[in-house]
Design a protein around this motif. Sequence first.
Motif, PDB file in Angstrom:
ATOM      1  N   ASP C  32       0.761  -1.243   0.046  1.00 44.15           N
ATOM      2  CA  ASP C  32       0.064   0.111   0.008  1.00 44.15           C
ATOM      3  C   ASP C  32       0.758   1.121  -0.097  1.00 44.15           C
ATOM      4  O   ASP C  32       0.511   2.061  -0.621  1.00 44.15           O
ATOM      5  CB  ASP C  32      -0.849  -0.017   1.289  1.00 44.15           C
ATOM      6  CG  ASP C  32      -1.951  -0.785   1.017  1.00 44.15           C
ATOM      7  OD1 ASP C  32      -2.123  -1.586  -0.020  1.00 44.15           O
ATOM      8  OD2 ASP C  32      -3.010  -0.978   2.042  1.00 44.15           O
ATOM      9  N   ASN C  33       1.825   1.190   0.936  1.00 40.65           N
ATOM     10  CA  ASN C  33       2.691   2.447   1.064  1.00 40.65           C
ATOM     11  C   ASN C  33       3.398   2.836  -0.159  1.00 40.65           C
ATOM     12  O   ASN C  33       3.697   3.999  -0.610  1.00 40.65           O
ATOM     13  CB  ASN C  33       3.404   2.219   2.188  1.00 40.65           C
ATOM     14  CG  ASN C  33       3.982   3.603   2.763  1.00 40.65           C
ATOM     15  OD1 ASN C  33       5.264   4.092   2.370  1.00 40.65           O
ATOM     16  ND2 ASN C  33       3.105   4.463   3.414  1.00 40.65           N
ATOM     17  N   PHE C  35       2.398   2.046  -3.228  1.00 39.14           N
ATOM     18  CA  PHE C  35       1.511   2.338  -4.184  1.00 39.14           C
ATOM     19  C   PHE C  35       1.119   3.942  -3.736  1.00 39.14           C
ATOM     20  O   PHE C  35       1.007   4.817  -4.818  1.00 39.14           O
ATOM     21  CB  PHE C  35       0.094   1.821  -3.914  1.00 39.14           C
ATOM     22  CG  PHE C  35      -0.907   2.248  -4.641  1.00 39.14           C
ATOM     23  CD1 PHE C  35      -0.976   1.966  -6.003  1.00 39.14           C
ATOM     24  CD2 PHE C  35      -2.002   2.816  -4.161  1.00 39.14           C
ATOM     25  CE1 PHE C  35      -1.950   2.480  -6.833  1.00 39.14           C
ATOM     26  CE2 PHE C  35      -3.028   3.464  -4.812  1.00 39.14           C
ATOM     27  CZ  PHE C  35      -3.054   3.128  -6.158  1.00 39.14           C
ATOM     28  N   MET C  36       1.069   4.317  -2.666  1.00 40.15           N
ATOM     29  CA  MET C  36       0.808   5.661  -2.121  1.00 40.15           C
ATOM     30  C   MET C  36       1.790   6.754  -2.698  1.00 40.15           C
ATOM     31  O   MET C  36       1.792   7.784  -3.128  1.00 40.15           O
ATOM     32  CB  MET C  36       0.591   5.855  -0.755  1.00 40.15           C
ATOM     33  CG  MET C  36      -0.675   5.336  -0.296  1.00 40.15           C
ATOM     34  SD  MET C  36      -1.005   5.711   1.737  1.00 40.15           S
ATOM     35  CE  MET C  36      -1.050   7.434   1.366  1.00 40.15           C
ATOM     36  N   LEU C  39       1.582   7.456  -6.387  1.00 36.33           N
ATOM     37  CA  LEU C  39       0.383   8.470  -6.445  1.00 36.33           C
ATOM     38  C   LEU C  39       0.889  10.124  -6.207  1.00 36.33           C
ATOM     39  O   LEU C  39       0.319  10.745  -6.836  1.00 36.33           O
ATOM     40  CB  LEU C  39      -0.730   8.286  -5.392  1.00 36.33           C
ATOM     41  CG  LEU C  39      -1.583   6.870  -5.642  1.00 36.33           C
ATOM     42  CD1 LEU C  39      -2.845   6.977  -4.586  1.00 36.33           C
ATOM     43  CD2 LEU C  39      -2.023   6.901  -6.894  1.00 36.33           C
ATOM     44  N   THR C  40       2.074  10.099  -5.517  1.00 41.61           N
ATOM     45  CA  THR C  40       2.411  11.633  -5.401  1.00 41.61           C
ATOM     46  C   THR C  40       3.600  11.984  -6.549  1.00 41.61           C
ATOM     47  O   THR C  40       4.075  12.936  -6.501  1.00 41.61           O
ATOM     48  CB  THR C  40       3.377  11.534  -4.105  1.00 41.61           C
ATOM     49  OG1 THR C  40       4.680  10.881  -4.155  1.00 41.61           O
ATOM     50  CG2 THR C  40       2.581  11.366  -3.057  1.00 41.61           C
ATOM     51  N   THR C  41       3.908  11.085  -7.511  1.00 42.16           N
ATOM     52  CA  THR C  41       4.840  11.252  -8.573  1.00 42.16           C
ATOM     53  C   THR C  41       4.317  12.047  -9.836  1.00 42.16           C
ATOM     54  O   THR C  41       4.851  13.046 -10.255  1.00 42.16           O
ATOM     55  CB  THR C  41       5.378   9.982  -8.901  1.00 42.16           C
ATOM     56  OG1 THR C  41       4.470   9.247  -9.435  1.00 42.16           O
ATOM     57  CG2 THR C  41       6.141   9.264  -7.822  1.00 42.16           C
ATOM     58  N   VAL C  42       3.201  11.608 -10.303  1.00 47.13           N
ATOM     59  CA  VAL C  42       2.499  11.994 -11.391  1.00 47.13           C
ATOM     60  C   VAL C  42       1.039  12.485 -11.472  1.00 47.13           C
ATOM     61  O   VAL C  42       0.422  11.317 -11.050  1.00 47.13           O
ATOM     62  CB  VAL C  42       3.087  11.499 -12.558  1.00 47.13           C
ATOM     63  CG1 VAL C  42       2.238  11.817 -13.848  1.00 47.13           C
ATOM     64  CG2 VAL C  42       4.506  11.296 -12.906  1.00 47.13           C
ATOM     65  N   PRO C  43       0.367  13.504 -11.482  1.00 45.97           N
ATOM     66  CA  PRO C  43      -0.843  13.513 -11.529  1.00 45.97           C
ATOM     67  C   PRO C  43      -1.541  12.617 -12.545  1.00 45.97           C
ATOM     68  O   PRO C  43      -1.044  12.661 -13.601  1.00 45.97           O
ATOM     69  CB  PRO C  43      -1.227  15.218 -11.748  1.00 45.97           C
ATOM     70  CG  PRO C  43       0.135  15.898 -11.695  1.00 45.97           C
ATOM     71  CD  PRO C  43       1.169  14.615 -11.812  1.00 45.97           C
ATOM     72  N   THR C  62      -2.064  -3.736  -4.731  1.00 50.85           N
ATOM     73  CA  THR C  62      -2.813  -2.374  -4.582  1.00 50.85           C
ATOM     74  C   THR C  62      -2.695  -1.598  -5.883  1.00 50.85           C
ATOM     75  O   THR C  62      -1.771  -1.476  -6.666  1.00 50.85           O
ATOM     76  CB  THR C  62      -2.294  -1.702  -3.479  1.00 50.85           C
ATOM     77  OG1 THR C  62      -2.337  -2.451  -2.350  1.00 50.85           O
ATOM     78  CG2 THR C  62      -3.144  -0.281  -3.237  1.00 50.85           C
ATOM     79  N   LYS C  91       0.530   6.740 -18.108  1.00 53.86           N
ATOM     80  CA  LYS C  91       0.510   7.912 -17.991  1.00 53.86           C
ATOM     81  C   LYS C  91       1.644   8.400 -17.037  1.00 53.86           C
ATOM     82  O   LYS C  91       1.393   9.701 -16.540  1.00 53.86           O
ATOM     83  CB  LYS C  91      -0.823   8.414 -17.443  1.00 53.86           C
ATOM     84  CG  LYS C  91      -2.005   7.888 -18.297  1.00 53.86           C
ATOM     85  CD  LYS C  91      -3.169   8.593 -17.846  1.00 53.86           C
ATOM     86  CE  LYS C  91      -4.293   8.238 -18.616  1.00 53.86           C
ATOM     87  NZ  LYS C  91      -5.750   8.380 -18.082  1.00 53.86           N
ATOM     88  N   ALA C  92       2.912   7.721 -17.204  1.00 54.15           N
ATOM     89  CA  ALA C  92       4.031   8.070 -16.549  1.00 54.15           C
ATOM     90  C   ALA C  92       5.073   7.250 -16.987  1.00 54.15           C
ATOM     91  O   ALA C  92       4.883   6.221 -17.631  1.00 54.15           O
ATOM     92  CB  ALA C  92       3.849   7.884 -14.950  1.00 54.15           C
ATOM     93  N   ASN C  96       9.925   9.620 -14.156  1.00 54.17           N
ATOM     94  CA  ASN C  96       9.212  10.488 -13.332  1.00 54.17           C
ATOM     95  C   ASN C  96       9.162   9.847 -12.000  1.00 54.17           C
ATOM     96  O   ASN C  96       8.958  10.508 -11.003  1.00 54.17           O
ATOM     97  CB  ASN C  96       7.815  10.568 -13.864  1.00 54.17           C
ATOM     98  CG  ASN C  96       7.774  11.010 -15.616  1.00 54.17           C
ATOM     99  OD1 ASN C  96       6.947  10.178 -16.056  1.00 54.17           O
ATOM    100  ND2 ASN C  96       8.421  11.967 -15.774  1.00 54.17           N
ATOM    101  N   LEU C  98      11.145   6.835 -10.822  1.00 53.79           N
ATOM    102  CA  LEU C  98      12.457   6.188  -9.939  1.00 53.79           C
ATOM    103  C   LEU C  98      12.932   6.925  -8.751  1.00 53.79           C
ATOM    104  O   LEU C  98      13.045   6.071  -7.740  1.00 53.79           O
ATOM    105  CB  LEU C  98      13.375   6.005 -11.149  1.00 53.79           C
ATOM    106  CG  LEU C  98      13.078   4.503 -12.029  1.00 53.79           C
ATOM    107  CD1 LEU C  98      14.283   4.498 -12.778  1.00 53.79           C
ATOM    108  CD2 LEU C  98      13.142   3.376 -11.154  1.00 53.79           C
ATOM    109  N   HIS C 100      11.303   8.639  -6.537  1.00 51.58           N
ATOM    110  CA  HIS C 100      10.632   8.159  -5.505  1.00 51.58           C
ATOM    111  C   HIS C 100      10.725   6.902  -5.193  1.00 51.58           C
ATOM    112  O   HIS C 100      10.895   6.380  -3.849  1.00 51.58           O
ATOM    113  CB  HIS C 100       9.195   8.553  -5.816  1.00 51.58           C
ATOM    114  CG  HIS C 100       9.040  10.098  -6.220  1.00 51.58           C
ATOM    115  ND1 HIS C 100       8.395  11.138  -5.576  1.00 51.58           N
ATOM    116  CD2 HIS C 100       9.304  10.361  -7.655  1.00 51.58           C
ATOM    117  CE1 HIS C 100       8.604  11.976  -6.297  1.00 51.58           C
ATOM    118  NE2 HIS C 100       9.213  12.007  -7.519  1.00 51.58           N
TER     119      HIS C 100
END
Lengths: 164, 164, 164, 164
Positions: C32-33, C35-36, C39-43, C62, C91-92, C96, C98, C100
């Motif tokens: 999960d973490n 995956f989160m 989510l912060t990398t590319v809108p 997830t 979409k990334a 964009n 790596l 992270h």
Amino acid sequence: MTIKTVGVKIENPEIKYQVIIGQANFSIFTTDNLFMTMLTTVPGIKCAVAMNEAVPKLTRVTANDPELEKLAAKNALAIGASHLFVIMMEKAFPLNVLPHVKNHPAVCTIFVASANEMEVIIAETDLGRAVIGVVDGTAVDKIETTEQKMERRELTEKIGYKIS
Amino acid sequence: MTIKTVGVKIENPEIKYQVIIGQANFSIFTTDNLFMTMLTTVPGIKCAVAMNEAVPKLTRVTANDPELEKLAAKNALAIGASHLFVIMMEKAFPLNVLPHVKNHPAVCTIFVASANEMEVIIAETDLGRAVIGVVDGTAVDKIETTEQKMERRELTEKIGYKIS
Amino acid sequence: MTIKTVGVKIENPEIKYQVIIGQANFSIFTTDNLFMTMLTTVPGIKCAVAMNEAVPKLTRVTANDPELEKLAAKNALAIGASHLFVIMMEKAFPLNVLPHVKNHPAVCTIFVASANEMEVIIAETDLGRAVIGVVDGTAVDKIETTEQKMERRELTEKIGYKIS
Amino acid sequence: MTIKTVGVKIENPEIKYQVIIGQANFSIFTTDNLFMTMLTTVPGIKCAVAMNEAVPKLTRVTANDPELEKLAAKNALAIGASHLFVIMMEKAFPLNVLPHVKNHPAVCTIFVASANEMEVIIAETDLGRAVIGVVDGTAVDKIETTEQKMERRELTEKIGYKIS
């Protein structure tokens, strides 16, 4: 040494762009290179990197969008401090790009990154200007209640940044 | 623009907790997410992350200890500056957690990290507040002698952070 | 100890998704973490994080897209190695995300990140499986000419990743 | 799937250059961009970055020294694995550049970084090649004595990398 405190309001029409203000060095290299770093962060990002140079006294700017280019350069020039950079962008959030900006080898520090109304606090001497802080929107006046804490978690989940 | 300088004393009973103060963004996400980042740093860490948000004007807070929660929120509220965060913790040192905090994607900069008595220096405008510096304990008044240099190296070795 | 070498072909229809394969730990947290973190990398990123756990012997997954979820889980299961994760996304680009992923506190290493046809090379013992390498597309057979060097620079500039 | 194991000796005359071998992606961008990253690490660095691309099957190379350029390209071509890069350099040590290489947004992992004699171990399938390990100099045959431990600390101090 005489030190004067000056405030500069960041121009950001309808507060619609994300703004990052920081300190770096080697402007002739960094203006373009930090712009290239921005390009690797988010596909389709629109952004401008403006950066001040002490000798010659110039604001340098690189951008892939003319309005962002004009605004970033204007704000960097208004701040005036040497080696100061202003990034203005859309189609990306600070969250997406800050790790890349912080890791850039010419970047010293980031003062602020947000889309709030902003005022830059500057110390001015005979030599030049130093950013000493940034007002990043209105000050707070209370602590969130348990209900407000639940609301923010629901909102974070609703916009896709939290899994329940 | 009128700029007023204000000082805020950090409340830290018996100076027993470690305190980290920094600037970030996206408060509704970052308050919880930075707290989760803290949890990955040191087994058994006790900590609280409090963070200010300009709209609505609220101090957000997430913690796994009620006293730290109360203190971090109170200190963040007293500072008032938007997007400012205060971490208070025990059972961990800044050394253990700073790399994680600096790498967090919403964090701009860290103003201070220590367990000294602290005073936050603030510039206040009509818009809001900006942190411009932090007094991190008493000022120094002399340079170490060769003997004191050897003493610090012995102490560093004694507490396990240096090999002879 | 008997060691057998096994190859697993990554399923990626029309080679249309970006794939990242790496080694981490603490699967119940990291699935999960991480995956989160994605989510912060590319809108607007679409992605799935699948990760294997030794006890119980499970592929965790997830995702915010059902096809990516199915593929990532299927590929992680086919590889089988414990604490191995497979990220599949669109979409990334790896570029964009790596930084992270590499900075995530539970991530040990990244074996590969690309959208080429892939074969995972595995060492299998009585205990379990270890990824020992990944074939990331066809092997090369010559060095670029000066003309081909100029072509790649023109292409890089054309797609917006270089400024002339 | 047929898997064949192949070894490739790295060419490094008189073992006089530092060599870094790793896995990345986006070769048309990364060859030049990783070379630029190298240039920011140490003043006066001489280096070459060679990187393989699956389509077209080419070894790309960028350098500021003709001998390093020829060697890096030759070694990358001999390894053959797609998205594999070879950096060869002088006037800098891995210590100076590895943090920058690891942080580069297109880099997945570093297999090896040293100035020892090297052999790259490769798994070859019908699709292509995967690096599965690198022999980085001769194998060891005993544990250091207390005296040898002291000698290494003295040597580390003598070359300026330890303070007593």
